[in-house]
Design an enzyme around this catalytic site. Structure first.
Site, PDB file in Angstrom:
ATOM      1  N   LEU A   1      46.270  37.828  45.839  1.00 54.81           N
ATOM      2  CA  LEU A   1      47.391  37.723  44.910  1.00 54.81           C
ATOM      3  C   LEU A   1      47.328  38.774  43.816  1.00 54.81           C
ATOM      4  O   LEU A   1      48.355  39.185  43.271  1.00 54.81           O
ATOM      5  CB  LEU A   1      47.413  36.324  44.265  1.00 54.81           C
ATOM      6  CG  LEU A   1      47.678  35.149  45.208  1.00 54.81           C
ATOM      7  CD1 LEU A   1      47.546  33.843  44.439  1.00 54.81           C
ATOM      8  CD2 LEU A   1      49.062  35.262  45.818  1.00 54.81           C
ATOM      9  N   GLY A   2      46.131  39.210  43.473  1.00 57.05           N
ATOM     10  CA  GLY A   2      45.990  40.210  42.417  1.00 57.05           C
ATOM     11  C   GLY A   2      44.540  40.585  42.214  1.00 57.05           C
ATOM     12  O   GLY A   2      43.619  39.869  42.610  1.00 57.05           O
TER      13      GLY A   2
ATOM     14  N   GLY B   1      41.823  42.272  39.185  1.00 58.23           N
ATOM     15  CA  GLY B   1      41.654  42.572  37.770  1.00 58.23           C
ATOM     16  C   GLY B   1      40.236  43.021  37.485  1.00 58.23           C
ATOM     17  O   GLY B   1      39.404  43.172  38.384  1.00 58.23           O
ATOM     18  N   GLY B   2      39.976  43.223  36.196  1.00 54.32           N
ATOM     19  CA  GLY B   2      38.650  43.695  35.814  1.00 54.32           C
ATOM     20  C   GLY B   2      37.562  42.678  36.053  1.00 54.32           C
ATOM     21  O   GLY B   2      36.399  43.026  36.196  1.00 54.32           O
TER      22      GLY B   2
ATOM     23  N   GLY C   1      37.697  40.243  38.601  1.00 54.43           N
ATOM     24  CA  GLY C   1      37.555  39.822  39.990  1.00 54.43           C
ATOM     25  C   GLY C   1      38.873  39.860  40.735  1.00 54.43           C
ATOM     26  O   GLY C   1      39.836  40.502  40.318  1.00 54.43           O
TER      27      GLY C   1
ATOM     28  N   VAL D   1      41.898  37.530  42.908  1.00 54.15           N
ATOM     29  CA  VAL D   1      42.512  36.208  43.035  1.00 54.15           C
ATOM     30  C   VAL D   1      43.145  36.095  44.421  1.00 54.15           C
ATOM     31  O   VAL D   1      43.920  36.966  44.834  1.00 54.15           O
ATOM     32  CB  VAL D   1      43.577  35.979  41.940  1.00 54.15           C
ATOM     33  CG1 VAL D   1      44.190  34.590  42.098  1.00 54.15           C
ATOM     34  CG2 VAL D   1      42.964  36.132  40.559  1.00 54.15           C
TER      35      VAL D   1
ATOM     36  N   LYS E   1      39.937  32.215  42.123  1.00 52.46           N
ATOM     37  CA  LYS E   1      39.433  33.410  41.430  1.00 52.46           C
ATOM     38  C   LYS E   1      37.985  33.670  41.877  1.00 52.46           C
ATOM     39  O   LYS E   1      37.108  32.837  41.692  1.00 52.46           O
ATOM     40  CB  LYS E   1      39.490  33.183  39.915  1.00 52.46           C
ATOM     41  CG  LYS E   1      38.855  34.279  39.078  1.00 52.46           C
ATOM     42  CD  LYS E   1      39.679  35.548  39.080  1.00 52.46           C
ATOM     43  CE  LYS E   1      39.109  36.579  38.127  1.00 52.46           C
ATOM     44  NZ  LYS E   1      39.182  36.155  36.719  1.00 52.46           N
TER      45      LYS E   1
ATOM     46  N   ASP F   1      41.612  38.224  26.915  1.00 49.00           N
ATOM     47  CA  ASP F   1      42.275  39.260  27.727  1.00 49.00           C
ATOM     48  C   ASP F   1      43.763  38.936  27.858  1.00 49.00           C
ATOM     49  O   ASP F   1      44.299  38.852  28.956  1.00 49.00           O
ATOM     50  CB  ASP F   1      41.601  39.352  29.107  1.00 49.00           C
ATOM     51  CG  ASP F   1      42.023  40.622  29.865  1.00 49.00           C
ATOM     52  OD1 ASP F   1      42.555  41.563  29.219  1.00 49.00           O
ATOM     53  OD2 ASP F   1      41.849  40.675  31.091  1.00 49.00           O
TER      54      ASP F   1
END
Length: 714
Positions: A431-432, A434-435, A437, A439, A456, A555
């Site tokens: 799904l995405g 990021g810094g 980890g 998802v 996550k 964040d």
């Protein structure tokens, strides 16, 4: 009083039969309260070490009344699994003369409670100090007369009521209590009542009486707005108990070698150091249940008889501490899922012969690898157990029962369950990224059908974070706000814990503002942008002000604000979150966050505060108003790389209206744009003390929405 006891007894965990074992001739029941060893009614029926384990039952009362010998506290529930006891405490009360306006005290009754020298301490996690009435100041001291904690309660007019409950301005206030508390002496004091004739600030809705009491936090939360008691009444208080012995020396390491003093008597029991004060408690080992304080008290759990907790759709065989689930003879597949076993194809004679020869050829090779594979499997199981304990699994397991009884749906998932839910972390389910980890979209089976969740998978976590992980999970799992993504569970069998959240279908606010992600969403109208900003601000304000202890996000950015099917904002991704530090000496060793949103003061001091979230949220608000990205390294000019810097420069030059999105400026009007710019400038102050709180930011955005609506109707 009787109704309180009935409700508490229904919520108390049931003890297995082994818990009833005790010296012959001792009572096991007082009314509806079961008394497990090491507690006992009367002499020689309880553990002799320390005070507090001896109980007394008054059969002349109806129903019979169970009390702690030597202390007199009424006991209504005892739990072995969580090492807790629930007692009743009379609420303290003070009533005042409202008719004359003098504020004269008409009557005062203050009820203390002492636990000194006993096996009990007040539970800092499950009990709170609460005061009701206004305007009043309530506090309590310890046995030495020194102040411990307190709070002030006033009443705002109903037309100016703020969201939330028991905040301090709605006739109710509350405060946390510290660890290791053994005594409680309350005091109630009035203030401002003599200003009544002049219409004082605090007396808009004054009450005739004020109350103060220590109380079970979950019981009080459940009572909520229905809590309306007057006169004399009692409330439940949760106490932590342990085998405390000779103070600080009574730990697992100190007493395990002393066979006569060691309280964990069952062969299948484990010792855990107390989380509240000195001492230790005993639990049955995994796969066993019962009373670890008596010989043979921990008995094997028959998993085959508990199909709801240990599903098996094949042949179930119970084993000591575990169970085996296999498909029937002539069938193969996964017997732990429904319809997972499939009938094997019938071999022809020739195929059987070929198969037999093949098995013979490979038998030697398989034998050579068998020992290696067995060794690897044992190492893997030990590693999973080590990670589980390292990540605080034992503490979480200890509190799962109390969380479930309080209505909190939180579960500890196995690594196999997570892999199955994500298709072994299939890239197509990402799904995405990021810094902190990646998802994944996961699907979990359930009795009412499958449930879609977001999982996550973090990359790294330092040792300090892992030590506090279980405590933070207990607090984060209890957050219940419509604009915060709900934490449903976690997986602890891996080096870095994985988190399971509710699934939010419409993706991030960043995609709705700036596009991307493979979909073409319609831009949010200006009015909807202010609504999303207000909902996000209220969520952050809730975490800062209403969570206990306060939670810092760390964040905040548009990519971490998700939109559900109704485009309602939900703040997500707590990968950089922290519980608010108990003192200013707690400083981060590694700054985390996203370029363009980072608080400059955080970069200089390495200390994350509530005002750091305020700065980052101001950048999100700028994205909504301008339609520009927070950080654009490929901008035409150097100033264009940072949206916050470009906006501050524009305001100093009187050009802030020029960088606003044209549709936003046209619909909201210059007055709202100017007020919004002033709010953003305050939030972007380089000094955190000069920035407003998130609650003030949320209130200001609500007023901007109201003003924008009036402009739209003109």
């Amino acid at each position: 009083m009787a109704m309180f006891a009935v409700l508490l007894l229904l919520a108390a965990p049931l003890l297995p039969p082994a818990a009833a074992q005790r010296p012959p001739g001792c009572r096991r029941q007082c009314g509806n309260v079961t008394v497990p060893y090491p507690f006992g009614i009367g002499a020689r029926c309880h553990r002799a070490e320390g005070r507090g384990f001896r109980l007394e039952c008054d059969d002349t009362r109806r129903p019979p009344r169970l009390t702690v010998a030597g202390y007199g506290h009424e006991v209504v529930a005892i739990s072995l699994a969580s090492a807790e006891a629930t007692v009743l405490l009379n609420a303290s009360r003070a009533c005042y003369d409202r008719a004359s306006g003098s504020g004269r005290v008409l009557g005062r009754r203050e009820y203390p409670m002492a636990l000194n020298g006993s096996a009990f301490l007040f539970s800092s996690m499950k009990s709170k100090f609460v005061a009701i009435g206004c305007p009043d100041l309530a506090y309590f001291v310890d046995d030495g007369g020194y102040y411990v904690t307190g709070c002030m309660s006033v009443c705002r007019p109903s037309e100016r009521a703020l969201p939330g409950s028991c905040r301090g301005d709605d006739g109710c206030c509350q405060s946390n209590i510290p660890l290791g508390l053994a005594s409680y002496r309350p005091h109630l004091r009035s203030f401002g009542r003599r200003q009544q004739q002049q219409g004082g600030t605090f007396l808009a809705n004054s009450t005739g009486c004020a109350y103060a009491f220590m109380v079970d936090a979950w019981w009080f939360w459940y009572a909520g707005s229905h809590f309306n008691r007057t006169g004399d009444f009692a409330v439940p208080v949760v106490l932590d108990w342990a085998i405390r012995g000779a103070g600080a020396g009574a730990s697992c390491a100190a007493v395990r070698e002393n066979a006569t003093a060691y309280a964990c008597r069952s062969a299948h029991s484990v010792c855990l150091d107390s989380t509240n004060g000195p001492g230790y408690v005993c639990n049955c080992s995994s796969g066993y249940e019962g009373n670890p304080y008596v010989l043979g008290g921990c008995i094997d759990v028959d998993e085959c008889a508990r199909h709801d907790l240990y599903p098996c759709y094949g042949v179930c065989t119970n084993t000591p501490g575990s169970y085996l689930c296999t498909c029937p003879k002539g069938w193969s597949g996964n017997s732990t899922v429904q319809d997972g076993c499939h009938q094997q194809d019938k071999f022809t004679l020739a195929l059987k012969a070929v198969t037999g020869v093949s098995i013979g050829v490979f038998m030697v090779i398989l034998a050579c690898f068998w020992a290696h594979l067995s060794l690897q499997k044992r190492r893997m199981l030990r590693a999973k157990q080590r990670f589980f304990e390292q990540n605080g699994g034992l503490l979480l397991q200890q509190h799962l029962g109390s969380l479930a009884s309080s209505g909190v749906a939180f579960k500890i998932f196995s690594e196999e369950e997570i892999k199955k839910a994500t298709g072994n972390f299939d890239e197509a389910r990402v799904l995405g990224r990021g810094g902190n980890g990646v998802v994944y979209r996961g699907v979990l089976p359930g009795a009412g059908g499958s449930t879609t969740v977001a999982i996550k998978r973090s990359r790294v976590a330092d040792e300090k974070q892992l030590k506090e992980f279980s405590k933070e999970m207990l607090i984060l799992s209890q957050i219940n706000h419509r604009n915060v993504v709900k934490l449903l569970g976690c997986c602890l069998e891996v080096e870095v814990p994985m988190l399971v959240y509710e699934y939010v279908p419409n993706g991030s606010l960043h995609r709705y503002i700036h596009g991307g992600g493979g979909k073409s969403e319609a831009p949010l109208p200006p009015g909807e942008r202010l609504r999303v900003a207000a909902e996000s601000a209220h969520a952050l304000a809730y975490m800062h002000s209403s969570a206990s202890p306060p939670i810092l996000h760390g964040d905040v950015k548009s990519a971490n604000i998700l939109l559900d099917g109704e485009l309602t904002a939900k703040v997500s991704d707590f990968g950089a979150s922290r519980l608010a530090p108990a003192d200013e000496a707690q400083v981060a060793t590694l700054v985390q966050g996203t370029c363009g949103y980072l608080d400059p003061e955080y970069l200089l001091t390495c200390q994350l505060t509530c005002k750091s979230d305020v700065y980052s949220f101001a950048v999100v608000l700028l994205e909504l108003l301008t339609g520009r990205k927070a950080f654009c390294p490929d901008g035409p000019e150097e100033d264009d790389t940072s949206l916050a810097f470009s906006f501050v420069t524009a305001v100093q030059g009187g050009r802030h209206r020029e960088i606003m999105d044209g549709n936003v400026r046209e619909e909201l009007g210059d007055e709202v744009i100017d007020d919004a710019a002033e709010l953003v400038i305050r939030c972007l102050s380089l000094t955190g003390e000069e920035r407003p709180t998130m609650m003030e930011v949320a209130d200001k955005i609500e007023r901007l929405r109201s003003c924008a609506c009036r402009n739209a109707t003109v």
